[in-house]
Design a protein around this motif. Structure first.
Motif, PDB file in Angstrom:
ATOM      1  N   ASP A 196      -7.868   1.368   2.225  1.00  0.00           N
ATOM      2  CA  ASP A 196      -6.547   1.772   2.723  1.00  0.00           C
ATOM      3  C   ASP A 196      -5.454   1.403   1.724  1.00  0.00           C
ATOM      4  O   ASP A 196      -4.587   2.212   1.393  1.00  0.00           O
ATOM      5  CB  ASP A 196      -6.294   1.109   4.091  1.00  0.00           C
ATOM      6  CG  ASP A 196      -5.085   1.683   4.813  1.00  0.00           C
ATOM      7  OD1 ASP A 196      -4.640   2.793   4.444  1.00  0.00           O
ATOM      8  OD2 ASP A 196      -4.589   1.030   5.753  1.00  0.00           O
ATOM      9  N   HIS A 200      -2.784   3.828  -0.255  1.00  0.00           N
ATOM     10  CA  HIS A 200      -1.311   3.742  -0.209  1.00  0.00           C
ATOM     11  C   HIS A 200      -0.722   3.866  -1.610  1.00  0.00           C
ATOM     12  O   HIS A 200       0.382   4.397  -1.788  1.00  0.00           O
ATOM     13  CB  HIS A 200      -0.870   2.433   0.452  1.00  0.00           C
ATOM     14  CG  HIS A 200      -1.273   2.358   1.883  1.00  0.00           C
ATOM     15  ND1 HIS A 200      -1.446   1.188   2.566  1.00  0.00           N
ATOM     16  CD2 HIS A 200      -1.580   3.346   2.761  1.00  0.00           C
ATOM     17  CE1 HIS A 200      -1.833   1.458   3.802  1.00  0.00           C
ATOM     18  NE2 HIS A 200      -1.917   2.759   3.935  1.00  0.00           N
ATOM     19  N   HIS A 269      -3.332  10.816   3.880  1.00  0.00           N
ATOM     20  CA  HIS A 269      -3.113  10.099   5.141  1.00  0.00           C
ATOM     21  C   HIS A 269      -3.002  11.048   6.322  1.00  0.00           C
ATOM     22  O   HIS A 269      -3.571  10.802   7.389  1.00  0.00           O
ATOM     23  CB  HIS A 269      -1.875   9.208   5.041  1.00  0.00           C
ATOM     24  CG  HIS A 269      -2.224   7.807   4.656  1.00  0.00           C
ATOM     25  ND1 HIS A 269      -2.659   7.490   3.398  1.00  0.00           N
ATOM     26  CD2 HIS A 269      -2.267   6.656   5.375  1.00  0.00           C
ATOM     27  CE1 HIS A 269      -2.941   6.202   3.352  1.00  0.00           C
ATOM     28  NE2 HIS A 269      -2.710   5.667   4.542  1.00  0.00           N
ATOM     29  N   HIS A 283      -9.364   3.590  10.177  1.00  0.00           N
ATOM     30  CA  HIS A 283      -8.512   4.372   9.259  1.00  0.00           C
ATOM     31  C   HIS A 283      -9.017   4.278   7.807  1.00  0.00           C
ATOM     32  O   HIS A 283      -9.111   5.292   7.099  1.00  0.00           O
ATOM     33  CB  HIS A 283      -7.088   3.835   9.402  1.00  0.00           C
ATOM     34  CG  HIS A 283      -6.105   4.319   8.396  1.00  0.00           C
ATOM     35  ND1 HIS A 283      -5.788   5.646   8.245  1.00  0.00           N
ATOM     36  CD2 HIS A 283      -5.342   3.635   7.481  1.00  0.00           C
ATOM     37  CE1 HIS A 283      -4.865   5.771   7.285  1.00  0.00           C
ATOM     38  NE2 HIS A 283      -4.589   4.565   6.809  1.00  0.00           N
ATOM     39  N   LEU A 287     -10.459   7.180   5.288  1.00  0.00           N
ATOM     40  CA  LEU A 287      -9.870   7.464   3.970  1.00  0.00           C
ATOM     41  C   LEU A 287     -10.927   7.476   2.866  1.00  0.00           C
ATOM     42  O   LEU A 287     -10.785   8.203   1.875  1.00  0.00           O
ATOM     43  CB  LEU A 287      -8.798   6.416   3.640  1.00  0.00           C
ATOM     44  CG  LEU A 287      -7.463   6.570   4.370  1.00  0.00           C
ATOM     45  CD1 LEU A 287      -6.612   5.313   4.187  1.00  0.00           C
ATOM     46  CD2 LEU A 287      -6.700   7.800   3.889  1.00  0.00           C
TER      47      LEU A 287
HETATM   48 ZN    ZN Z   1      -3.196   3.830   5.330  1.00  0.00          ZN
END
Ligand code: ZN
Ligand code: NZQ
Length: 390
Positions: A196, A200, A269, A283, A287
């Protein structure tokens, strides 16, 4: 480089035993009666919740509790929290946990002072103009919510997962970050966090804005550190220094510093949020499947930055042409995800028969058409990206 305003006023208190300072920090930011928000029990089992309560007791701060927040948090708990805040005159939220807990606290923080439905902010009907202060005791480096002004909540009715972005209202006033609190994280959750935080950075790195060399190099440096330190924490979960580096990386990945001066993307996202909303996958795991598929697709249409990423971050030789370099970089990224135990396909994610037309329809209904900026993506594109995830 574009013009920008960078405003990240969170006070980060980092290191061993820092949770003992929660009472003092809550006082500093005006808290007299706090709602403690936490998850499914890890903070109870570890004794952290008791330590936080003791710190509040010492500072003479009253508190109420709302536990049991689940991953991919839903609106019902936000409504419940708003009721508690209003009926007990709570003046501060303290989230003890990860992104799901923090985001729930943020939803309560902006919803409680607002006379309408808090969901108005998430679906874009209203802009947040007031919020109770939020403090954080972070237990998982992943979502970066401890340093972001964002909150992601799923509306149970229709499984609509939306991200609310505020410049400063929902940035936590303080974030207590003790790397030792992450020693108890299961390897899978640790790896989800690593994926994650890397994503980002990708959302900010893959841009068409030129001449952001400093921001690029910051992003590349943090990405390389995450992979090196990430391998260490997977091999040795109680390596304090590696845990500390990963914890701080998670914040830097998402507090805006890696996006300064440029247009951001965010389509990976948006594409993933449909998966975690409908199939309730973690999550970060979503990803790990989404990001390489997105990269493969966009590299065919705009190879430049993918090739740069491959060479500067994944150490692909300069001699390869851009397309070959990009493909090799993506392969190496997938190998890294694999090496930390992440899934690479729908099947490995536990989604046996994804309803791609439904995912695409919901994605564009909720997030607009087109999505993204590095390459603008309409329904045909996102359909193709989901199909690269088999
Ligand atoms: Zn995220
Ligand atoms: O609920 P408990 O028992 O605490 O267990 C949690 C949960 O099962 C466990 N955990 C957390 N800290 C632990 C621990 N277990 C053992 N020891 C510890 N120290 O980890 C599990 C996952 O927790 P969660 O809070 O869901 O993880 P994360 O921080 O990855 O948050 C994910 C949510 O954040 C959203 C995601 O979409 C997802 O809903 N995001 C929020 C963002 C933001 N606000 O800026 C940005 C992100 O891109 C992301 O979309």
């Amino acid at each position: 480089m574009d013009n920008f305003t960078y405003w990240a006023p969170t006070k980060y208190v980092f290191g061993r035993d820092t949770e003992s300072r929660v009472g003092q920090l809550a006082s500093e930011f005006g808290g007299k009666k706090v709602l403690l928000v936490y998850g499914g029990g890890s903070v109870v089992r570890s004794g952290l919740l008791e330590r936080v309560k003791s710190a509040l007791d010492v500072a003479g701060i009253e508190y109420l509790e709302m536990g049991g927040i689940r991953p991919n948090p839903t609106d019902d708990r936000v409504y419940e929290g708003i009721d508690i805040v209003r009926s007990h005159d709570v003046d501060m939220l303290i989230a003890v946990g990860g992104g799901s807990v923090i985001d729930t606290a943020k939803g309560i923080a902006c919803g409680a002072p607002y006379e309408g439905d808090f969901w108005d902010f998430y679906c874009g009907k209203k802009i947040v103009g007031n919020a109770l202060p939020v403090g954080v005791v972070l237990t998982i480096p992943a979502a970066g919510s401890e340093g972001s002004g964002n909150s992601v909540i799923t509306k149970s009715d229709g499984l609509i997962k939306l991200s609310l972005r505020t410049e400063h209202w929902l940035r936590p006033k303080f974030a207590v970050m003790n790397p030792e609190l992450t020693f108890t994280l299961p390897a899978y959750q640790t790896a989800c966090g690593i994926v994650d935080m890397m994503a980002h950075i990708f959302e900010r790195y893959f841009t068409n804005t030129a001449d952001c060399e400093v921001t690029d190099r910051v992003a590349e440096g943090v990405l390389k550190s995450i992979m090196a330190e990430g391998r260490k924490v997977i091999d040795n979960p109680t390596d304090y220094q590696a845990r500390a580096n990963i914890m701080w990386a998670g914040t830097l990945a998402h507090n805006g510093i890696c996006g300064t001066g440029r247009v951001e993307d965010w389509s990976s996202h948006f594409i993933e949020h449909e998966l975690s909303a409908v199939y309730d996958v973690a999550h970060g795991a979503g990803l790990a499947v989404t990001v390489p598929a997105w990269m493969r697709y966009v590299a065919e249409r705009n190879v430049g930055k993918v090739a740069q990423f491959a060479r500067r971050v994944m150490d692909v030789a300069d001699t390869a042409d851009d397309h070959a370099a990009a493909m090799e970089g993506i392969n190496r990224l997938r190998e890294f995800y694999r090496s930390i135990g992440m899934p690479l396909s729908f099947e490995e994610l536990g989604i046996e028969q994804p309803d791609i037309p439904e995912l695409v329809a919901k994605l564009h209904e909720h997030k607009g058409n087109p999505i993204g900026n590095y390459v603008k993506l309409g329904p045909e594109d996102t359909d193709a990206i989901y199909r690269l995830m088999y």
